[in-house]
Motif scaffolding. Structure first.
Motif, PDB file in Angstrom:
ATOM      1  N   ARG A  32      45.003  19.363  48.814  1.00 32.16           N
ATOM      2  CA  ARG A  32      45.213  21.102  48.943  1.00 32.16           C
ATOM      3  C   ARG A  32      44.719  21.517  48.242  1.00 32.16           C
ATOM      4  NH1 ARG A  32      50.961  22.670  51.843  1.00 32.16           N
ATOM      5  NH2 ARG A  32      50.675  22.455  53.903  1.00 32.16           N
ATOM      6  N   ILE A  33      45.356  20.979  46.825  1.00 32.91           N
ATOM      7  CA  ILE A  33      44.954  20.895  44.917  1.00 32.91           C
ATOM      8  C   ILE A  33      42.977  20.619  44.642  1.00 32.91           C
ATOM      9  CG2 ILE A  33      44.982  19.786  42.537  1.00 32.91           C
ATOM     10  CD1 ILE A  33      47.847  18.920  43.716  1.00 32.91           C
ATOM     11  N   GLU A  34      42.686  19.846  45.216  1.00 35.73           N
ATOM     12  CA  GLU A  34      41.324  19.437  45.649  1.00 35.73           C
ATOM     13  C   GLU A  34      40.750  20.524  45.728  1.00 35.73           C
ATOM     14  OE1 GLU A  34      39.570  17.406  44.675  1.00 35.73           O
ATOM     15  OE2 GLU A  34      40.694  16.110  43.318  1.00 35.73           O
ATOM     16  N   ARG A  35      41.109  21.510  46.670  1.00 36.54           N
ATOM     17  CA  ARG A  35      40.329  23.114  47.378  1.00 36.54           C
ATOM     18  C   ARG A  35      40.551  24.026  46.316  1.00 36.54           C
ATOM     19  NH1 ARG A  35      43.216  22.534  53.092  1.00 36.54           N
ATOM     20  NH2 ARG A  35      42.046  20.755  54.845  1.00 36.54           N
ATOM     21  N   VAL A  36      42.003  23.931  45.747  1.00 33.15           N
ATOM     22  CA  VAL A  36      41.992  25.055  45.273  1.00 33.15           C
ATOM     23  C   VAL A  36      41.185  24.426  43.719  1.00 33.15           C
ATOM     24  CG1 VAL A  36      43.508  25.320  43.350  1.00 33.15           C
ATOM     25  CG2 VAL A  36      43.889  25.185  45.216  1.00 33.15           C
ATOM     26  N   ARG A  37      40.865  23.154  43.346  1.00 37.48           N
ATOM     27  CA  ARG A  37      40.193  23.252  41.743  1.00 37.48           C
ATOM     28  C   ARG A  37      38.450  23.441  41.700  1.00 37.48           C
ATOM     29  NH1 ARG A  37      40.841  18.359  38.751  1.00 37.48           N
ATOM     30  NH2 ARG A  37      42.262  17.131  40.190  1.00 37.48           N
ATOM     31  N   ARG A 100      38.707  16.205  35.361  1.00 37.75           N
ATOM     32  CA  ARG A 100      39.407  15.490  36.119  1.00 37.75           C
ATOM     33  C   ARG A 100      40.530  14.019  36.678  1.00 37.75           C
ATOM     34  NH1 ARG A 100      36.099  14.989  42.484  1.00 37.75           N
ATOM     35  NH2 ARG A 100      38.172  14.587  43.666  1.00 37.75           N
ATOM     36  N   TYR A 101      39.942  13.098  35.432  1.00 39.18           N
ATOM     37  CA  TYR A 101      40.445  11.843  35.468  1.00 39.18           C
ATOM     38  C   TYR A 101      41.035  11.998  34.470  1.00 39.18           C
ATOM     39  CZ  TYR A 101      37.171  11.004  39.695  1.00 39.18           C
ATOM     40  OH  TYR A 101      37.037  10.356  41.043  1.00 39.18           O
ATOM     41  N   ARG A 158      41.608  22.067  35.346  1.00 41.59           N
ATOM     42  CA  ARG A 158      41.370  20.423  35.844  1.00 41.59           C
ATOM     43  C   ARG A 158      42.070  19.961  35.376  1.00 41.59           C
ATOM     44  NH1 ARG A 158      35.822  21.386  33.628  1.00 41.59           N
ATOM     45  NH2 ARG A 158      34.410  22.770  35.496  1.00 41.59           N
ATOM     46  N   ASP A 159      42.635  19.407  33.950  1.00 43.30           N
ATOM     47  CA  ASP A 159      43.086  18.567  34.051  1.00 43.30           C
ATOM     48  C   ASP A 159      45.037  18.881  33.978  1.00 43.30           C
ATOM     49  OD1 ASP A 159      43.966  16.478  31.362  1.00 43.30           O
ATOM     50  OD2 ASP A 159      45.611  17.669  31.043  1.00 43.30           O
ATOM     51  N   LYS A 160      45.311  20.357  34.374  1.00 40.25           N
ATOM     52  CA  LYS A 160      46.869  20.572  34.695  1.00 40.25           C
ATOM     53  C   LYS A 160      46.496  19.909  36.691  1.00 40.25           C
ATOM     54  CE  LYS A 160      48.623  21.567  31.108  1.00 40.25           C
ATOM     55  NZ  LYS A 160      49.507  20.701  30.563  1.00 40.25           N
ATOM     56  N   LEU A 161      45.816  20.280  37.062  1.00 36.87           N
ATOM     57  CA  LEU A 161      45.401  20.274  37.953  1.00 36.87           C
ATOM     58  C   LEU A 161      45.658  18.826  38.863  1.00 36.87           C
ATOM     59  CD1 LEU A 161      42.298  22.461  39.420  1.00 36.87           C
ATOM     60  CD2 LEU A 161      44.473  22.746  40.115  1.00 36.87           C
ATOM     61  N   THR A 162      45.325  18.379  37.610  1.00 37.80           N
ATOM     62  CA  THR A 162      45.287  16.649  38.144  1.00 37.80           C
ATOM     63  C   THR A 162      46.550  15.897  37.816  1.00 37.80           C
ATOM     64  OG1 THR A 162      42.992  16.121  37.563  1.00 37.80           O
ATOM     65  CG2 THR A 162      44.056  14.068  37.485  1.00 37.80           C
ATOM     66  N   ASP A 163      47.299  16.582  36.464  1.00 32.90           N
ATOM     67  CA  ASP A 163      48.510  17.076  36.627  1.00 32.90           C
ATOM     68  C   ASP A 163      49.348  17.038  37.651  1.00 32.90           C
ATOM     69  OD1 ASP A 163      48.697  15.467  33.827  1.00 32.90           O
ATOM     70  OD2 ASP A 163      48.834  17.554  33.238  1.00 32.90           O
TER      71      ASP A 163
END
Length: 282
Positions: A32-37, A100-101, A158-163
């Motif tokens: 789901r987060i990848e879709r938002v990303r 992302r990483y 992007r950093d917060k989405l990875t978090d």
């Protein structure tokens, strides 16, 4: 026989628990987060490209100055804005992957991005400043400043989405595991075929208050740089339920380098998720 009201409620509760278990599964959360990303990336890139396209004409006018239309200097002036914009897009594209990483870039990358944005702003607003037109300055300042803010914001997003994915993984693991899980001490890459080390070894268990101290004392002695497996073993001994595994936390408990901490954090999270999957199997 028809089900009683209590049996129907019990059946609904079981179905709801099963659905929620999958909704909170780290893989589902990550998807789901990848879709938002992807949506965030597309929208930000659209705004950045449109903003740079708006500045192209003003930069061309600035570069061409009083050159005759269709003359060689006039045509060459059209190359200036794409030159700066392509460098900026290249930097932003690279940051799209590194953020992302959660791999931090050095100061030269940020300097290149800020120089490209500053150059675009100056060339885009120079004519308005020279003419003393406040309206022109405001009009031609909005697109480059918006590009600048978006370029900085999208990296943090992007950093917060990875978090967010990491928090979901740790919350899932912490909800199923009550004791630290220990990793093998090999120096290779973690794979599904690897087995976990025996967690019953004497002296390996520690409470949450002494986890960091035990991890620091377990670092390789001397000036020798530790191996990947040694750093990972140290981090596994320091981890306990409630700790969010991030590269910063890995660096704190192991003393490894910034570049290696991202790999160690990802490897440790994968180990814990795999351990939880094995424990949850009937």
């Amino acid at each position: 026989m028809p089900l009683t009201r209590g049996q129907r409620l019990a059946q609904d509760a079981a179905e709801a628990a099963d659905e929620r278990a999958w909704q909170t599964h780290p893989d589902v959360v990550a998807l789901r987060i990848e879709r938002v990303r992807s949506q965030v990336d597309r929208l930000c890139w659209a705004g950045i490209v449109l903003g740079l396209a708006f500045t192209m004409t003003n930069v061309q006018v600035f570069a061409a100055s009083s050159a005759a239309v269709w003359s060689l200097p006039w045509l060459a002036a059209w190359v200036l804005d794409p030159t700066v914009s392509l460098v900026l897009i290249a930097v932003l594209r690279a940051e799209q992957i590194t953020s992302r990483y959660q791999v931090r870039t050095d100061r030269w990358v940020r300097a290149a991005k800020w120089f490209a944005l500053a150059a675009t702003y100056v060339m885009n607003t120079w004519s308005s400043w020279a003419a003393g037109s406040a309206a022109g300055v405001v009009l031609h300042s909005v697109p480059p400043l918006l590009v600048f803010v978006a370029a900085e914001a999208v990296t943090d997003l992007r950093d917060k989405l990875t978090d967010a994915v990491n928090v979901a993984v740790n919350a899932r693991v912490n909800g199923r595991s009550t004791s630290p899980v220990h990793a093998p001490t090999d120096t290779g890459t973690v794979t599904g075929a690897e087995t976990t080390a025996d967690a019953s070894s004497a002296g390996e268990e520690s409470d949450s208050g002494g986890a960091v101290t035990d991890a620091v004392s377990a670092r390789p002695a001397g000036r020798r740089r530790g191996t990947f497996g040694e750093y990972r073993e140290t981090a596994r001994r320091a981890w306990h339920p409630g700790v969010v595994i991030t590269p910063a936390w890995v660096r704190e408990v192991t003393g490894c380098s910034r570049g290696l901490s991202s790999r160690l954090a990802a490897s440790l999270r994968a180990d814990l998720v795999a351990e939880w999957d094995r424990e949850s199997q009937p």
